[in-house]
Scaffold this motif. Sequence first.
Motif, PDB file in Angstrom:
ATOM      1  N   THR A   1       0.773  -1.162   0.107  1.00  0.00           N
ATOM      2  CA  THR A   1       0.156   0.027  -0.103  1.00  0.00           C
ATOM      3  C   THR A   1       0.903   1.193   0.053  1.00  0.00           C
ATOM      4  N   LEU A   2       1.991   1.188   0.829  1.00  0.00           N
ATOM      5  CA  LEU A   2       2.835   2.360   0.793  1.00  0.00           C
ATOM      6  C   LEU A   2       3.427   2.505  -0.541  1.00  0.00           C
ATOM      7  N   ARG A   3       3.939   1.340  -1.286  1.00  0.00           N
ATOM      8  CA  ARG A   3       4.381   1.591  -2.650  1.00  0.00           C
ATOM      9  C   ARG A   3       3.507   2.299  -3.657  1.00  0.00           C
ATOM     10  N   ALA A   4       2.313   1.664  -3.378  1.00  0.00           N
ATOM     11  CA  ALA A   4       1.233   2.292  -4.259  1.00  0.00           C
ATOM     12  C   ALA A   4       0.981   3.750  -4.195  1.00  0.00           C
ATOM     13  N   ALA A   5       0.935   4.173  -2.854  1.00  0.00           N
ATOM     14  CA  ALA A   5       0.659   5.577  -2.835  1.00  0.00           C
ATOM     15  C   ALA A   5       1.774   6.402  -3.217  1.00  0.00           C
ATOM     16  N   LYS A   6       3.219   5.816  -3.000  1.00  0.00           N
ATOM     17  CA  LYS A   6       4.262   6.530  -3.201  1.00  0.00           C
ATOM     18  C   LYS A   6       4.187   6.772  -4.900  1.00  0.00           C
ATOM     19  N   ARG A   7       3.934   5.680  -5.543  1.00  0.00           N
ATOM     20  CA  ARG A   7       4.053   5.831  -7.111  1.00  0.00           C
ATOM     21  C   ARG A   7       2.771   6.935  -7.488  1.00  0.00           C
ATOM     22  N   ARG A   8       2.034   7.001  -6.794  1.00  0.00           N
ATOM     23  CA  ARG A   8       0.751   8.058  -7.208  1.00  0.00           C
ATOM     24  C   ARG A   8       0.887   9.376  -6.521  1.00  0.00           C
ATOM     25  N   LYS A   9       2.183   9.473  -5.944  1.00  0.00           N
ATOM     26  CA  LYS A   9       2.729  10.724  -5.240  1.00  0.00           C
ATOM     27  C   LYS A   9       1.831  11.230  -4.199  1.00  0.00           C
ATOM     28  N   ILE A  10       1.338  10.649  -3.328  1.00  0.00           N
ATOM     29  CA  ILE A  10       0.213  10.801  -2.419  1.00  0.00           C
ATOM     30  C   ILE A  10       1.175  10.924  -1.058  1.00  0.00           C
ATOM     31  N   ILE A  11       2.314  10.040  -0.922  1.00  0.00           N
ATOM     32  CA  ILE A  11       3.223   9.869   0.174  1.00  0.00           C
ATOM     33  C   ILE A  11       4.656   9.911  -0.391  1.00  0.00           C
ATOM     34  N   SER A  12       5.430  10.203   0.465  1.00  0.00           N
ATOM     35  CA  SER A  12       6.893  10.348  -0.049  1.00  0.00           C
ATOM     36  C   SER A  12       7.814   9.413   0.984  1.00  0.00           C
ATOM     37  N   TYR A  13       8.832   8.884   0.603  1.00  0.00           N
ATOM     38  CA  TYR A  13       9.725   8.246   1.798  1.00  0.00           C
ATOM     39  C   TYR A  13      11.051   7.934   1.073  1.00  0.00           C
ATOM     40  N   ASP A  14      12.059   7.864   1.761  1.00  0.00           N
ATOM     41  CA  ASP A  14      13.351   7.669   1.083  1.00  0.00           C
ATOM     42  C   ASP A  14      13.631   6.332   0.971  1.00  0.00           C
ATOM     43  N   GLY A  15      13.969   5.726  -0.278  1.00  0.00           N
ATOM     44  CA  GLY A  15      14.377   4.394  -0.590  1.00  0.00           C
ATOM     45  C   GLY A  15      13.015   3.955  -1.176  1.00  0.00           C
ATOM     46  N   GLU A  16      13.083   2.834  -1.759  1.00  0.00           N
ATOM     47  CA  GLU A  16      12.129   1.798  -2.667  1.00  0.00           C
ATOM     48  C   GLU A  16      11.342   1.136  -1.713  1.00  0.00           C
ATOM     49  N   LEU A  17      11.907   0.246  -1.017  1.00  0.00           N
ATOM     50  CA  LEU A  17      11.205  -0.746  -0.220  1.00  0.00           C
ATOM     51  C   LEU A  17      11.523  -0.826   1.423  1.00  0.00           C
TER      52      LEU A  17
ATOM     53  N   HIS B   1      14.029  -0.205   8.746  1.00  0.00           N
ATOM     54  CA  HIS B   1      13.725   1.036   8.183  1.00  0.00           C
ATOM     55  C   HIS B   1      12.634   1.740   9.028  1.00  0.00           C
ATOM     56  N   ASP B   2      12.595   1.261  10.369  1.00  0.00           N
ATOM     57  CA  ASP B   2      11.702   1.831  11.403  1.00  0.00           C
ATOM     58  C   ASP B   2      11.645   3.171  11.534  1.00  0.00           C
ATOM     59  N   ASN B   3      12.976   3.843  11.458  1.00  0.00           N
ATOM     60  CA  ASN B   3      12.999   5.374  11.504  1.00  0.00           C
ATOM     61  C   ASN B   3      12.611   6.302  10.202  1.00  0.00           C
ATOM     62  N   VAL B   4      12.319   5.575   9.171  1.00  0.00           N
ATOM     63  CA  VAL B   4      12.165   6.415   7.864  1.00  0.00           C
ATOM     64  C   VAL B   4      10.725   7.039   8.054  1.00  0.00           C
ATOM     65  N   GLU B   5      10.686   8.325   7.806  1.00  0.00           N
ATOM     66  CA  GLU B   5       9.781   8.992   7.748  1.00  0.00           C
ATOM     67  C   GLU B   5       8.720   8.853   6.529  1.00  0.00           C
ATOM     68  N   VAL B   6       7.538   8.585   6.699  1.00  0.00           N
ATOM     69  CA  VAL B   6       6.570   8.778   5.654  1.00  0.00           C
ATOM     70  C   VAL B   6       5.851   9.924   5.729  1.00  0.00           C
ATOM     71  N   CYS B   7       6.012  10.868   4.627  1.00  0.00           N
ATOM     72  CA  CYS B   7       5.180  12.186   4.651  1.00  0.00           C
ATOM     73  C   CYS B   7       3.956  12.238   3.560  1.00  0.00           C
ATOM     74  N   LEU B   8       3.140  12.740   4.050  1.00  0.00           N
ATOM     75  CA  LEU B   8       1.742  12.851   3.308  1.00  0.00           C
ATOM     76  C   LEU B   8       1.790  14.143   2.398  1.00  0.00           C
ATOM     77  N   LEU B   9       1.772  13.920   1.193  1.00  0.00           N
ATOM     78  CA  LEU B   9       2.150  14.936   0.243  1.00  0.00           C
ATOM     79  C   LEU B   9       0.717  15.565  -0.239  1.00  0.00           C
ATOM     80  N   GLN B  10      -0.295  14.728  -0.162  1.00  0.00           N
ATOM     81  CA  GLN B  10      -1.713  15.230  -0.752  1.00  0.00           C
ATOM     82  C   GLN B  10      -2.748  14.458  -0.189  1.00  0.00           C
ATOM     83  N   GLU B  11      -3.810  14.982  -0.088  1.00  0.00           N
ATOM     84  CA  GLU B  11      -5.098  14.264   0.462  1.00  0.00           C
ATOM     85  C   GLU B  11      -5.693  13.423  -0.877  1.00  0.00           C
ATOM     86  N   THR B  12      -6.274  12.390  -0.419  1.00  0.00           N
ATOM     87  CA  THR B  12      -6.893  11.337  -1.702  1.00  0.00           C
ATOM     88  C   THR B  12      -8.305  12.066  -1.809  1.00  0.00           C
TER      89      THR B  12
END
Length: 82
Positions: free
Chosen positions: A49-65, A71-82
Amino acid sequence: MNVDHEIELLVQEIHRLGTARADGKLAVTFGVLFNDDRCANIFEALVGTLRAAKRRKIISYDGELLLQGVHDNVEVCLLQET
Protein backbone atom coordinates in the motif's frame (compact mmCIF):
# COMPACT_ATOMS: atom_id res chain seq x y z
CA MET A 1 -9.74 -4.62 -1.23
CA ASN A 2 -9.00 -2.23 -4.03
CA VAL A 3 -5.87 -0.11 -4.01
CA ASP A 4 -7.68 3.25 -4.01
CA HIS A 5 -9.58 2.30 -0.87
CA GLU A 6 -6.43 1.08 0.90
CA ILE A 7 -4.65 4.34 0.04
CA GLU A 8 -7.57 6.32 1.50
CA LEU A 9 -7.28 4.25 4.69
CA LEU A 10 -3.53 4.88 4.76
CA VAL A 11 -4.09 8.64 4.56
CA GLN A 12 -6.55 8.38 7.48
CA GLU A 13 -3.99 6.46 9.55
CA ILE A 14 -1.27 9.01 8.79
CA HIS A 15 -3.65 11.70 10.06
CA ARG A 16 -4.28 9.66 13.21
CA LEU A 17 -0.66 8.76 13.97
CA GLY A 18 1.31 11.54 12.30
CA THR A 19 2.62 14.86 13.49
CA ALA A 20 3.06 18.09 11.58
CA ARG A 21 6.56 18.83 10.31
CA ALA A 22 8.08 22.31 10.10
CA ASP A 23 6.81 22.61 6.51
CA GLY A 24 3.24 21.86 7.67
CA LYS A 25 3.05 18.38 6.12
CA LEU A 26 2.04 15.39 8.21
CA ALA A 27 4.61 12.65 8.73
CA VAL A 28 4.89 9.39 10.65
CA THR A 29 7.72 6.88 10.87
CA PHE A 30 7.38 3.51 9.20
CA GLY A 31 7.94 1.78 12.54
CA VAL A 32 4.95 3.54 14.09
CA LEU A 33 2.72 2.53 11.17
CA PHE A 34 4.01 -1.04 11.08
CA ASN A 35 3.70 -1.63 14.83
CA ASP A 36 0.28 -0.02 15.28
CA ASP A 37 -2.41 -2.61 16.10
CA ARG A 38 -5.12 -0.82 14.14
CA CYS A 39 -2.92 -0.63 11.03
CA ALA A 40 -2.05 -4.30 11.40
CA ASN A 41 -5.76 -5.13 11.29
CA ILE A 42 -6.51 -2.83 8.34
CA PHE A 43 -3.62 -3.51 5.98
CA GLU A 44 -2.89 -6.99 4.76
CA ALA A 45 0.17 -5.70 2.90
CA LEU A 46 1.22 -2.35 4.37
CA VAL A 47 4.43 -2.18 2.33
CA GLY A 48 2.48 -2.73 -0.90
CA THR A 49 0.00 0.00 0.00
CA LEU A 50 2.86 2.38 0.81
CA ARG A 51 4.53 1.65 -2.55
CA ALA A 52 1.26 2.22 -4.44
CA ALA A 53 0.68 5.52 -2.64
CA LYS A 54 4.26 6.60 -3.35
CA ARG A 55 3.87 5.82 -7.07
CA ARG A 56 0.76 8.04 -7.10
CA LYS A 57 2.72 10.80 -5.31
CA ILE A 58 0.33 10.81 -2.33
CA ILE A 59 3.16 10.05 0.11
CA SER A 60 6.94 10.18 0.00
CA TYR A 61 9.70 8.33 1.80
CA ASP A 62 13.36 7.59 1.19
CA GLY A 63 14.16 4.35 -0.59
CA GLU A 64 12.15 1.88 -2.62
CA LEU A 65 11.21 -0.84 -0.15
CA LEU A 66 10.66 -0.44 3.58
CA LEU A 67 11.47 -3.36 5.86
CA GLN A 68 10.41 -3.71 9.48
CA GLY A 69 13.28 -3.19 11.88
CA VAL A 70 15.76 -1.86 9.32
CA HIS A 71 13.62 1.10 8.23
CA ASP A 72 11.60 1.80 11.39
CA ASN A 73 12.91 5.39 11.56
CA VAL A 74 12.18 6.26 7.92
CA GLU A 75 9.70 9.12 7.74
CA VAL A 76 6.56 8.65 5.63
CA CYS A 77 5.30 12.10 4.60
CA LEU A 78 1.80 12.87 3.36
CA LEU A 79 2.06 14.99 0.20
CA GLN A 80 -1.61 15.26 -0.74
CA GLU A 81 -5.06 14.17 0.34
CA THR A 82 -6.94 11.50 -1.59
